[in-house]
Scaffold this active site. Structure first.
Site, PDB file in Angstrom:
ATOM      1  CB  SER A 128       4.891  -3.039  -2.325  1.00 34.01           C
ATOM      2  OG  SER A 128       4.568  -1.857  -2.988  1.00 34.01           O
ATOM      3  CD1 TRP A 129       2.515  -0.186   3.539  1.00 39.39           C
ATOM      4  CD2 TRP A 129       4.054   1.440   3.520  1.00 39.39           C
ATOM      5  NE1 TRP A 129       2.516   0.396   4.779  1.00 39.39           N
ATOM      6  CE2 TRP A 129       3.443   1.404   4.796  1.00 39.39           C
ATOM      7  CE3 TRP A 129       5.055   2.374   3.280  1.00 39.39           C
ATOM      8  CZ2 TRP A 129       3.800   2.274   5.823  1.00 39.39           C
ATOM      9  CZ3 TRP A 129       5.425   3.251   4.296  1.00 39.39           C
ATOM     10  CH2 TRP A 129       4.794   3.193   5.550  1.00 39.39           C
ATOM     11  CG  HIS A 188       5.028  -4.038  -7.536  1.00 38.74           C
ATOM     12  ND1 HIS A 188       6.143  -3.640  -6.846  1.00 38.74           N
ATOM     13  CD2 HIS A 188       3.971  -3.842  -6.699  1.00 38.74           C
ATOM     14  CE1 HIS A 188       5.786  -3.206  -5.642  1.00 38.74           C
ATOM     15  NE2 HIS A 188       4.471  -3.332  -5.527  1.00 38.74           N
ATOM     16  CG  ASP A 238       8.300  -3.551  -9.298  1.00 42.00           C
ATOM     17  OD1 ASP A 238       7.400  -2.727  -9.539  1.00 42.00           O
ATOM     18  OD2 ASP A 238       8.514  -4.031  -8.161  1.00 42.00           O
ATOM     19  N   GLY A 280       0.839  -1.192   0.000  1.00 45.85           N
ATOM     20  CA  GLY A 280       0.000   0.000   0.000  1.00 45.85           C
ATOM     21  C   GLY A 280       0.879   1.248   0.000  1.00 45.85           C
TER      22      GLY A 280
END
Length: 361
Positions: free
Chosen positions: A133-134, A340, A308, A58
């Site tokens: 990711s986040w 990604h 990605d 996120g």
């Protein structure tokens, strides 16, 4: 001529090593008051297994049962939880409004929540921290601040949260798009996904495209009072959400945006991301790369997709460079022929292999 058969998928299909299990336990944990933030969590695997704290992406994403399939259920005790305002945690933007869901919702709060969840679930020793990711950002920040609690870091699709990283995804050539929609006037994910970019850019009026993230956040910050205003806000949230969801896969789904195209998810996801991005993720510009020396004794395993476009491979390279400069080269650095998403087939294979190969605690 029918070219539909040329389209395949980069997503995981039969590559999973472990079946989908049922949660051992589920629950909510209150971590704050005024507003009363409650985290939804699920536990998978074996109750006395090596603990794994799973951090979703996120900001604004959510966990799903499939995320437990990276881990050997006979070895690991896997904790999935939805971060503040996300998924089944309460309150949410969609159900309760941004005033509640975004209040006390910062990186510092999320780091504190991980410790609260550890304590509530009786995790007293070291744990594996797994994030993409986040989730990789949050995992790194957590480990830098609390290295004594981390047995290993397993990271996917590195996101360092620098301004240039956000501009690559959300700004691109938007400022010149009206006059030259296909001109390569700036770096960005739009280069690979021009049709999807068109849908994202055209939500914003041409005169406001000099700062796309600010323009979107202005829409999200509006308190709609009419059906027209509510529809405009939902349209913006869906455009934001679908843009990220679509470009997360090297080969995006032709017509199915999945959860990213669902109104309730999009409203929360887009507004939480915009909130964090407007505050630079509540981090200093180079806080992570400047802080990796604190990871002495914490093995770092990295998997990054070569293709990605949400978090380009240069972010993985930048993290590796920082680790090496600190005398802490990554224990694993795998570059997959993937995009990604955590659900890209090659990425699933690599992450599962890393978890299977970790030294036992």
């Amino acid at each position: 001529m029918d070219f539909s058969k040329l389209r395949t998928t980069s997503k995981v299909t039969t590559e999973w090593s472990y079946p989908q299990g049922q949660p051992l336990r589920t629950g909510w944990l209150r971590v704050d008051t005024a507003p009363d933030h409650e985290l939804y969590w699920e536990e998978y695997g074996r109750a006395d297994g090596e603990p794994v704290m799973f951090l979703h992406g996120g900001p604004g994403g959510a966990c799903a049962p499939v995320m437990s399939r990276f881990f050997d259920p006979d070895r690991y005790r896997v904790i999935l939880f939805d971060q503040r305002g996300c998924g089944k945690s309460r309150p949410t933007v969609a159900a309760d409004g941004p005033d509640k869901a975004l209040a006390n919702n910062t990186t510092d709060h999320l780091v504190s929540d991980i410790n609260a969840l550890r304590e509530a679930l009786g995790i007293s020793g070291k744990m594996h921290v797994f994030g993409g990711s986040w989730g990789s950002t949050l995992a790194l920040v957590y480990a830098i601040r609390h290295p004594e609690k981390v047995a290993s870091l397993i990271l996917r699709g590195i996101f360092l949260g620098r301004k240039e990283d956000l501009l690559y995804m959300y700004q691109g050539n938007a400022a010149t798009y009206q006059a030259q929609p296909y001109a390569l006037t700036a770096p960005g994910a739009y280069i690979t996904y021009p049709d999807e970019w068109k849908a994202f850019v055209e939500v914003i009026a041409p005169e406001q495209r000099g700062d796309m993230m600010a323009a979107y956040k202005a829409i999200f910050d509006t308190v709609p009072t009419t059906d027209t205003e509510r529809a405009a806000q939902l349209k913006a949230a869906l455009a934001w959400s679908v843009w990220e969801g679509t470009i997360s896969n090297m080969i995006p789904a032709a017509e199915d945006a999945g959860k990213f195209g669902e109104a309730e998810f999009a409203l929360s996801f887009a507004q939480i991301e915009a909130h964090f991005f407007a505050h630079d993720l509540f981090l200093k510009e180079d806080e992570i790369t400047d802080g990796v020396a604190a990871l002495t004794g914490v093995p770092v395993h990295i998997v990054h997709g070569r293709f990605d476009q949400v978090c380009p491979l240069t972010q993985g390279s930048r993290l590796v460079q920082a680790l090496e400069a600190a005398g802490l080269p990554p224990a694993t650095y795998v570059i997959t022929d993937a995009g990604h998403s955590a659900m890209e087939a090659q990425t699933v294979i690599a992450l599962t292999a890393i978890m299977d190969g970790l030294p036992r605690l």
